[in-house]
Enzyme design. Structure first.
Site, PDB file in Angstrom:
ATOM      1  CB  ILE A 197      -0.953  -0.004   1.210  1.00 13.43           C
ATOM      2  CG1 ILE A 197      -1.878  -1.220   1.160  1.00 13.43           C
ATOM      3  CG2 ILE A 197      -1.773   1.285   1.256  1.00 13.43           C
ATOM      4  CD1 ILE A 197      -2.737  -1.405   2.412  1.00 13.43           C
TER       5      ILE A 197
ATOM      6  CB  ILE B  24       9.225   3.186  12.432  1.00  9.54           C
ATOM      7  CG1 ILE B  24       8.580   1.833  12.762  1.00  9.54           C
ATOM      8  CG2 ILE B  24       9.040   3.546  10.966  1.00  9.54           C
ATOM      9  CD1 ILE B  24       7.064   1.833  12.638  1.00  9.54           C
TER      10      ILE B  24
ATOM     11  CB  THR C  70      -6.404  -3.273   9.243  1.00  9.23           C
ATOM     12  OG1 THR C  70      -7.182  -4.358   8.739  1.00  9.23           O
ATOM     13  CG2 THR C  70      -6.048  -3.583  10.692  1.00  9.23           C
ATOM     14  CG  ASP C  71     -11.461  -4.455   7.408  1.00  9.04           C
ATOM     15  OD1 ASP C  71     -10.365  -5.044   7.567  1.00  9.04           O
ATOM     16  OD2 ASP C  71     -12.254  -4.754   6.490  1.00  9.04           O
ATOM     17  CD  GLU C  72      -7.275  -8.524   9.108  1.00 12.26           C
ATOM     18  OE1 GLU C  72      -6.971  -9.383   9.957  1.00 12.26           O
ATOM     19  OE2 GLU C  72      -6.723  -8.433   8.001  1.00 12.26           O
TER      20      GLU C  72
ATOM     21  CE1 TYR D 147      -1.775  -6.060  10.576  1.00 12.37           C
ATOM     22  CE2 TYR D 147      -3.835  -7.145   9.985  1.00 12.37           C
ATOM     23  CZ  TYR D 147      -2.961  -6.073   9.863  1.00 12.37           C
ATOM     24  OH  TYR D 147      -3.277  -5.018   9.032  1.00 12.37           O
TER      25      TYR D 147
ATOM     26  CB  SER E 286      -0.067  -5.664  16.868  1.00 14.66           C
ATOM     27  OG  SER E 286      -0.240  -5.877  15.476  1.00 14.66           O
ATOM     28  CE  LYS E 287      -2.223  -1.253  11.543  1.00 21.20           C
ATOM     29  NZ  LYS E 287      -1.205  -0.256  11.122  1.00 21.20           N
TER      30      LYS E 287
ATOM     31  N   PRO F  35      -4.742 -23.252  -2.439  1.00 19.51           N
ATOM     32  CG  PRO F  35      -3.183 -22.499  -0.873  1.00 19.51           C
ATOM     33  CD  PRO F  35      -3.385 -22.701  -2.343  1.00 19.51           C
TER      34      PRO F  35
ATOM     35  CG  ASP G  29     -10.933 -21.745   8.607  1.00 20.39           C
ATOM     36  OD1 ASP G  29     -10.182 -20.949   8.007  1.00 20.39           O
ATOM     37  OD2 ASP G  29     -12.117 -21.496   8.878  1.00 20.39           O
TER      38      ASP G  29
END
Length: 364
Positions: A12, A59, A133-135, A170, A173-174, A225, A299
């Site tokens: 991105i 960073i 993120t939307d997550e 992930y 953390s965001k 997969p 999954d």
């Protein structure tokens, strides 16, 4: 403006840098550590621009970030640098905590120190734009949860007011970094703005992610997969649409606001894979259908069922909406990978063979 972009060699980030250099008169300072997912090959087209500078640094390095802010005097910061692959976070969360949380903290502190040295006009116009993120919102109800057919009209969407409920290391953390950014606004008055985006796709995407992985595996005759039954739903956003949205937010967005950015393209993962196969059947036909390479695998642990963004706020407030449909964007993406096989080879350094990541012991 002088725009400091962190993570500008990533997927991105590089799209954003290309957009700024090609479509504005602004200058970009790209700060990127160049981990496995960051590659300067993605910036070949603009690297000779007099308005582009590159600094290879972490960073989390407070001293180097101080030096960069002092040397380049940015008018705004667009913070994209992050570890972002859910599967990698499952087996190795430490890097995600370090970069996404401590890295964001370091940048916030350096930005706070820096703005205290600015004159009033420059301080009043400064922005720290945190790209998330939307997550962080967790997941949403899925059509399969409802007994009645055609229930899509009543399914909820993520809004800027949705409570946080991250599911993976992930996304946790965001979410943590989002909270830090808001705290630095409220406690210290640092002028911040946050965006939360849906799943991006498009050119220059590292092939650990679903769409490029499927394209490259399909061309090589390897299995495609699909986790579980492939029913997980994602809202797909073409990366160049996202880059345009980010620039609108940093130039026109209001300090303290959050803007959700989505593509209005809810698709099941299996649908996405089948769509790629259909495009390849037309562009690179072979004796058998590419869909015959699809295999269903165990999954992902904690796999979110559905993401879907309500992007009405950024449309009403800033006038942005996506230009690409999923069909037009996916066709462009597949064609790009077909025409850029050398880039695909160059970014895979031998340590990653497109094998499955993020498995817990006993899963296969």
């Amino acid at each position: 403006m002088n725009i400091l972009v962190t993570g500008g060699a990533g997927f991105i980030g590089s799209a954003l840098v290309r957009h700024i250099i090609n479509n504005t008169t602004d200058s970009v300072i790209n700060v990127d550590k160049l981990t496995y997912a960051g590659n300067l090959e993605s910036l070949k087209d603009i690297e000779e621009s007099e308005r582009y500078s590159f600094e290879c640094h972490d960073i989390c390095n407070h001293k180097e970030m101080q030096r960069i802010f002092k040397a380049y005097q940015p008018d705004v910061v667009m913070h994209l640098a992050a570890e972002s692959h859910v599967d990698r976070s499952i087996t190795g969360p430490s890097e995600f905590i370090q970069t996404n949380i401590l890295g964001t903290y370091t940048l916030l502190e350096v930005a706070r120190e820096y703005t205290s040295t600015l004159d009033k006009d420059k301080r009043d116009s400064f922005k720290f734009h945190h790209i998330s993120t939307d997550e962080v919102y967790g997941d949403l109800p899925h059509p399969d949860d409802f007994e009645e057919p055609n229930c899509e009209d009543v399914l909820p969407l993520f809004t800027e007011k949705t409570s946080y409920a991250p599911s993976s290391p992930y996304s946790a953390s965001k979410a943590s970094s989002d909270h830090l950014v808001r705290a630095w606004l409220r406690t210290y008055g640092l002028p911040v703005v946050i965006t939360n985006c849906s799943n991006n796709y498009g050119p220059y995407h590292f092939p650990e992610k679903l769409i490029p992985l499927v394209i490259l595996n399909a061309l090589e005759g390897k299995p495609l997969p699909v986790y579980g039954e492939g029913n997980q739903i994602r809202d797909w956003l073409y990366v160049e649409d996202h880059a345009r949205a980010l620039y609108e937010v940093v130039t026109k967005g209001q300090v303290g606001e959050t803007y959700n950015i989505g593509g209005h393209n809810e698709k099941k993962n299996l649908e996405v894979v089948q769509s790629i196969c259909g495009i390849l059947d037309n562009l690179v036909p072979k004796e058998k259908k590419y869909s015959e390479q699809i295999v269903f695998v165990a999954d992902r642990p904690g796999h979110d069922k559905r993401y879907a963004i309500d992007a009405s706020k950024i449309h009403s407030d800033l006038g942005w909406k996506p230009e690409e449909t999923f069909e037009t964007g996916l066709l462009k993406t597949v064609k790009w990978y077909l025409n850029n096989q050398s880039w695909c080879k160059s970014v895979q350094d031998g340590s990653y063979k497109r094998e499955r990541l993020g498995q817990l012991k006993g899963n296969s």
